[in-house]
Design a protein around this motif. Structure first.
Motif, PDB file in Angstrom:
ATOM      1  N   ALA A 151       0.854  -1.191   0.000  1.00 25.63           N
ATOM      2  CA  ALA A 151       0.000   0.000   0.000  1.00 25.63           C
ATOM      3  C   ALA A 151       0.882   1.231   0.000  1.00 25.63           C
ATOM      4  CB  ALA A 151      -0.914   0.000   1.224  1.00 25.63           C
ATOM      5  N   ALA A 152       0.818   2.019  -1.067  1.00 24.17           N
ATOM      6  CA  ALA A 152       1.651   3.213  -1.207  1.00 24.17           C
ATOM      7  C   ALA A 152       0.786   4.465  -1.229  1.00 24.17           C
ATOM      8  CB  ALA A 152       2.484   3.113  -2.485  1.00 24.17           C
ATOM      9  N   ASP A 153       1.424   5.624  -1.140  1.00 23.56           N
ATOM     10  CA  ASP A 153       0.786   6.932  -1.381  1.00 23.56           C
ATOM     11  C   ASP A 153      -0.200   7.380  -0.318  1.00 23.56           C
ATOM     12  OD1 ASP A 153       2.199   6.610  -3.686  1.00 23.56           O
ATOM     13  OD2 ASP A 153       0.483   6.564  -5.030  1.00 23.56           O
ATOM     14  N   GLY A 154      -0.068   6.946   0.917  1.00 21.74           N
ATOM     15  CA  GLY A 154      -0.941   7.476   1.957  1.00 21.74           C
ATOM     16  C   GLY A 154      -2.365   6.989   1.887  1.00 21.74           C
ATOM     17  N   ILE A 155      -2.542   5.686   1.755  1.00 19.99           N
ATOM     18  CA  ILE A 155      -3.880   5.090   1.735  1.00 19.99           C
ATOM     19  C   ILE A 155      -4.516   5.244   3.116  1.00 19.99           C
ATOM     20  CG2 ILE A 155      -5.179   2.968   1.336  1.00 19.99           C
ATOM     21  CD1 ILE A 155      -3.756   4.094  -1.145  1.00 19.99           C
ATOM     22  N   SER A 156      -5.823   5.505   3.147  1.00 21.24           N
ATOM     23  CA  SER A 156      -6.528   5.657   4.418  1.00 21.24           C
ATOM     24  C   SER A 156      -6.352   4.418   5.292  1.00 21.24           C
ATOM     25  CB  SER A 156      -8.024   5.883   4.165  1.00 21.24           C
ATOM     26  OG  SER A 156      -8.766   5.763   5.361  1.00 21.24           O
ATOM     27  N   PRO A 157      -6.095   4.608   6.590  1.00 17.67           N
ATOM     28  CA  PRO A 157      -5.914   3.465   7.504  1.00 17.67           C
ATOM     29  C   PRO A 157      -7.093   2.498   7.514  1.00 17.67           C
ATOM     30  CG  PRO A 157      -5.211   5.499   8.561  1.00 17.67           C
ATOM     31  CD  PRO A 157      -5.859   5.895   7.259  1.00 17.67           C
ATOM     32  N   LYS A 158      -8.302   2.988   7.239  1.00 19.06           N
ATOM     33  CA  LYS A 158      -9.475   2.102   7.228  1.00 19.06           C
ATOM     34  C   LYS A 158      -9.329   1.011   6.168  1.00 19.06           C
ATOM     35  CE  LYS A 158     -12.000   4.235  10.375  1.00 19.06           C
ATOM     36  NZ  LYS A 158     -12.401   3.585  11.646  1.00 19.06           N
ATOM     37  N   GLY A 159      -8.838   1.401   4.995  1.00 15.51           N
ATOM     38  CA  GLY A 159      -8.610   0.406   3.953  1.00 15.51           C
ATOM     39  C   GLY A 159      -7.490  -0.546   4.302  1.00 15.51           C
ATOM     40  N   ILE A 160      -6.437  -0.019   4.923  1.00 17.16           N
ATOM     41  CA  ILE A 160      -5.310  -0.857   5.340  1.00 17.16           C
ATOM     42  C   ILE A 160      -5.777  -1.902   6.336  1.00 17.16           C
ATOM     43  CG2 ILE A 160      -3.045  -0.870   6.451  1.00 17.16           C
ATOM     44  CD1 ILE A 160      -3.088   0.520   3.712  1.00 17.16           C
ATOM     45  N   GLU A 161      -6.593  -1.475   7.307  1.00 19.26           N
ATOM     46  CA  GLU A 161      -7.087  -2.406   8.332  1.00 19.26           C
ATOM     47  C   GLU A 161      -7.889  -3.539   7.712  1.00 19.26           C
ATOM     48  OE1 GLU A 161      -9.313   0.009  11.022  1.00 19.26           O
ATOM     49  OE2 GLU A 161      -7.581   1.232  11.589  1.00 19.26           O
ATOM     50  N   LEU A 162      -8.693  -3.214   6.700  1.00 18.16           N
ATOM     51  CA  LEU A 162      -9.486  -4.243   6.028  1.00 18.16           C
ATOM     52  C   LEU A 162      -8.583  -5.266   5.335  1.00 18.16           C
ATOM     53  CD1 LEU A 162     -12.509  -4.842   5.540  1.00 18.16           C
ATOM     54  CD2 LEU A 162     -12.296  -3.646   3.360  1.00 18.16           C
ATOM     55  N   LEU A 163      -7.535  -4.788   4.661  1.00 18.15           N
ATOM     56  CA  LEU A 163      -6.606  -5.688   3.983  1.00 18.15           C
ATOM     57  C   LEU A 163      -5.826  -6.554   4.966  1.00 18.15           C
ATOM     58  CD1 LEU A 163      -5.165  -3.257   1.284  1.00 18.15           C
ATOM     59  CD2 LEU A 163      -6.531  -5.302   0.827  1.00 18.15           C
ATOM     60  N   GLN A 164      -5.482  -5.974   6.112  1.00 18.49           N
ATOM     61  CA  GLN A 164      -4.665  -6.697   7.088  1.00 18.49           C
ATOM     62  C   GLN A 164      -5.388  -7.883   7.703  1.00 18.49           C
ATOM     63  OE1 GLN A 164      -3.623  -3.342   9.574  1.00 18.49           O
ATOM     64  NE2 GLN A 164      -1.553  -3.194   8.693  1.00 18.49           N
ATOM     65  N   LYS A 165      -6.709  -7.900   7.616  1.00 21.10           N
ATOM     66  CA  LYS A 165      -7.469  -9.054   8.107  1.00 21.10           C
ATOM     67  C   LYS A 165      -7.300 -10.275   7.211  1.00 21.10           C
ATOM     68  CE  LYS A 165     -11.084  -6.169  10.217  1.00 21.10           C
ATOM     69  NZ  LYS A 165     -12.518  -5.803  10.182  1.00 21.10           N
ATOM     70  N   GLU A 166      -6.828 -10.047   5.989  1.00 17.15           N
ATOM     71  CA  GLU A 166      -6.740 -11.124   4.999  1.00 17.15           C
ATOM     72  C   GLU A 166      -5.307 -11.437   4.569  1.00 17.15           C
ATOM     73  OE1 GLU A 166      -9.392 -12.758   3.653  1.00 17.15           O
ATOM     74  OE2 GLU A 166     -10.995 -11.582   4.587  1.00 17.15           O
ATOM     75  N   PHE A 167      -4.450 -10.407   4.503  1.00 18.77           N
ATOM     76  CA  PHE A 167      -3.124 -10.586   3.898  1.00 18.77           C
ATOM     77  C   PHE A 167      -2.048  -9.876   4.713  1.00 18.77           C
ATOM     78  CE2 PHE A 167      -6.341  -9.815   0.456  1.00 18.77           C
ATOM     79  CZ  PHE A 167      -6.499 -11.142   0.077  1.00 18.77           C
ATOM     80  N   ASP A 168      -0.809 -10.144   4.336  1.00 16.78           N
ATOM     81  CA  ASP A 168       0.314  -9.367   4.858  1.00 16.78           C
ATOM     82  C   ASP A 168       0.374  -8.050   4.083  1.00 16.78           C
ATOM     83  OD1 ASP A 168       1.069 -11.371   6.607  1.00 16.78           O
ATOM     84  OD2 ASP A 168       2.403 -12.328   5.158  1.00 16.78           O
ATOM     85  N   VAL A 169       0.355  -6.931   4.788  1.00 17.88           N
ATOM     86  CA  VAL A 169       0.309  -5.627   4.144  1.00 17.88           C
ATOM     87  C   VAL A 169       1.514  -4.792   4.558  1.00 17.88           C
ATOM     88  CG1 VAL A 169      -1.028  -3.521   3.775  1.00 17.88           C
ATOM     89  CG2 VAL A 169      -2.213  -5.691   4.158  1.00 17.88           C
ATOM     90  N   ASP A 170       2.244  -4.296   3.569  1.00 22.45           N
ATOM     91  CA  ASP A 170       3.334  -3.352   3.816  1.00 22.45           C
ATOM     92  C   ASP A 170       2.865  -1.960   3.417  1.00 22.45           C
ATOM     93  OD1 ASP A 170       5.012  -5.313   4.706  1.00 22.45           O
ATOM     94  OD2 ASP A 170       6.045  -5.580   2.786  1.00 22.45           O
ATOM     95  N   VAL A 171       2.971  -1.020   4.334  1.00 21.04           N
ATOM     96  CA  VAL A 171       2.573   0.367   4.069  1.00 21.04           C
ATOM     97  C   VAL A 171       3.838   1.180   3.830  1.00 21.04           C
ATOM     98  CG1 VAL A 171       1.378   2.396   4.951  1.00 21.04           C
ATOM     99  CG2 VAL A 171       0.535   0.103   5.524  1.00 21.04           C
ATOM    100  N   ARG A 172       3.949   1.731   2.616  1.00 14.91           N
ATOM    101  CA  ARG A 172       5.150   2.485   2.245  1.00 14.91           C
ATOM    102  C   ARG A 172       4.742   3.798   1.591  1.00 14.91           C
ATOM    103  NH1 ARG A 172       9.551  -1.059   1.804  1.00 14.91           N
ATOM    104  NH2 ARG A 172      10.766   0.842   1.475  1.00 14.91           N
ATOM    105  N   ASP A 173       4.552   4.825   2.398  1.00 11.47           N
ATOM    106  CA  ASP A 173       4.203   6.134   1.856  1.00 11.47           C
ATOM    107  C   ASP A 173       5.425   6.796   1.228  1.00 11.47           C
ATOM    108  OD1 ASP A 173       1.713   5.671   2.811  1.00 11.47           O
ATOM    109  OD2 ASP A 173       1.932   6.916   4.605  1.00 11.47           O
TER     110      ASP A 173
END
Length: 527
Positions: free
Chosen positions: A5-27
């Motif tokens: 997840a790049a470019d400052g994605i809203s944390p709400k979307g990140i949280e949804l993805l993290q329930k299913e997959f490994d998510v790396d946040v790189r703004d």
């Protein structure tokens, strides 16, 4: 599976993805670093900062989906992604409410002089009498374009007790009745409305559709709003119209070139309210688009269809091998129907003849619908959302498969029904090249060029030459010509492939030529 997840994605979307997959946040991910790390990810989620180039896609050996948290996908090389079988999705509806509410806010701010009143108050001034405004109640709002945002604005305007008159050449009476609006012509809207708001896509047909000529025909005291696309309202003409009192005021959020500089023609004009493209800039919209795309990524990585795909939906290699050469032809048959239909299409029937009926032709039918809707929709139409958008606009789509084809090995016929009339266009392949072979009763052989001019005319000397001379005088090059004939004596159909756009004023001149019954430009750049 891994998601980047790049470019400052809203944390709400990140949280949804993290329930299913490994998510790396790189703004604020540098381009060279994206190239380096992309091979390890199955999904990539971006906004507008990261450029997902062909080089990035070539290195993305595990990538299955790219999600754009927003509408525009200009920063993603979609052809490269499609060639690699990578799905690209966006969020076309995530900012609908934001854009709708911003339009209402702009209308209210303009009508009550709120920006200038605030500015002078901050300077310690008290100009209560100077900034008397006007009410929305009882006024007529003209809505040009009745997509999701235009319809939302109309609904809210009616809550303000406004009368709403709408112009949309592709809305039918059933849809208009459901929305509770009065349908009028473009001329009706610009001459009868007290407020006018535009919600059309920017195409060669809509660019500059409201200029000085149109503003001079508007009601005294009219106010204009554009939160759709920059360039639909001519900016130079608008500035002059407001200065001279032809237009009482305007509220503009979008521009032909962004960001706007201080020498822009609209800057500093009293009576014009400007905002820096804030239509989608709400907390809720940013959360909405991130949630939309996160759900799409989850669905795609679990092998489920995604309704917001902007490139081709999955099809088996065997079927794709058969239908792929026909996809562009099918789109252009749909685009031809939209351009030639004399009213909003209520039903479309796609008939297949020949060997092509041996495979699933569903995607070809979708391509026809995509071609019909792309020139008239605010947001991009794709192979996944086209059927739903057609249903939303009250267009019924049917498919007919007939084995036998009389004159061709394979034939696609698109028949549109509207206002008690019908229009039929047929196409086939000559080798691997698509051709339009019939328009209504006229037999032709036309390369569906970037632009074609279709003119029914009387069969007598001088008519075709006069059209050619007129176009030549306007520096419009004709690259090909076909004349279709029927058994009806004296009536022909001229189809010209042209290399240059034809302004509306020139089209009107063509229509005025003696012996010409009509002139319609089919512009495939908009398909």
């Amino acid at each position: 599976m891994k998601v980047l997840a790049a470019d400052g994605i809203s944390p709400k979307g990140i949280e949804l993805l993290q329930k299913e997959f490994d998510v790396d946040v790189r703004d604020k991910l540098p381009a060279e670093e994206l190239l380096e790390i992309i091979p390890e990810y199955d999904a990539l989620m971006v906004r507008s900062a990261s450029k997902v180039t062909a080089e990035v896609i070539a290195r993305a050996k595990n990538l299955k989906i790219i999600g754009r948290a927003g509408v525009g996908v200009d920063n993603i090389d979609i052809p490269a992604a499609t060639a690699r079988g990578i799905l690209v999705i966006n969020s076309p509806g995530g900012n609908t409410i934001a854009a709708t509410e911003h339009t209402m806010a702009m209308m209210l701010a303009m009508s009550r002089n709120i920006p200038i009143a605030n500015e002078t108050m901050q300077k310690g001034e008290w100009n209560r009498k100077k900034y008397v405004g006007v009410e929305l109640r009882g006024k007529t709002l003209g809505v040009i374009g009745m997509g999701r945002i235009g319809s939302g604005v109309a609904k809210r305007a009616m809550a303000f007790e406004m009368n709403v008159i709408a112009y949309d050449p592709y809305i039918n009476e059933e849809r208009a009745k459901a929305l509770g609006v009065t349908v009028g012509t473009f001329e009706d809207v610009i001459t009868k409305a007290d407020f006018i708001t535009v919600h059309m896509p920017l195409t060669p047909d809509t660019k500059g559709m409201i200029g000085m000529e149109q503003m001079k025909r508007m009601k005294k005291g009219v106010r204009l709003v554009n939160c759709a696309r920059g360039g639909i309202i001519d900016e130079n003409d608008l500035a002059e119209a407001v200065r001279s009192g032809i237009v009482a005021g305007a509220a503009i959020d979008v521009y032909t070139s962004e960001p706007v500089t201080k020498d822009h023609p609209l800057v500093g004009v009293p009576g014009i309210v400007l905002t820096p493209h804030l239509g989608a800039s709400t907390v809720e919209a940013q959360i909405g688009v991130s949630l939309d795309v996160s759900r799409g990524i989850i669905a795609a990585l679990h092998g489920k269809p995604v309704a917001t795909a902007v490139n081709m939906a999955p099809v088996s290699p065997q079927v794709m091998k058969v239908i792929a050469p026909y996809l562009t032809l099918a789109e252009r048959l749909g685009g031809t129907v939209t351009a030639l239909a004399d009213g909003p299409v209520e039903r479309v029937e796609v008939t297949y003849n020949g060997e092509i009926t041996e495979v699933n032709t569903g995607m070809l039918t979708t391509a026809v619908v995509k071609g019909m809707l792309n020139p008239i929709m605010e947001s991009e139409v794709n192979y996944v959302n086209a059927p739903g958008l057609a249903k939303e606009r009250g267009i019924k789509v049917t498919e007919v498969r007939e084995k036998e084809a009389e004159d061709f090995a394979n034939l696609i016929t698109v028949t549109a029904f509207f206002g008690g009339k019908e229009l039929s266009v047929q196409g086939t392949l000559f080798g691997m090249e698509g051709r339009i072979v019939r328009i209504n009763k006229f037999r032709v052989d036309v390369d569906p060029h970037a632009r074609i001019l279709v003119c029914p005319h009387i069969n007598r000397p001088g008519v075709i030459g006069t059209v050619g001379t007129l176009l030549g005088s306007q520096s419009i090059n004709i690259s090909g010509m076909q004349v279709g004939k029927t058994e009806e004596e004296g009536t022909n159909l001229m189809v010209l492939t042209v290399d240059d756009d034809i302004p509306v004023s020139v089209l009107e001149q063509v229509k005025a030529i003696e012996g010409i019954f009509d002139a319609r430009l089919v512009n495939f750049y908009a398909v």
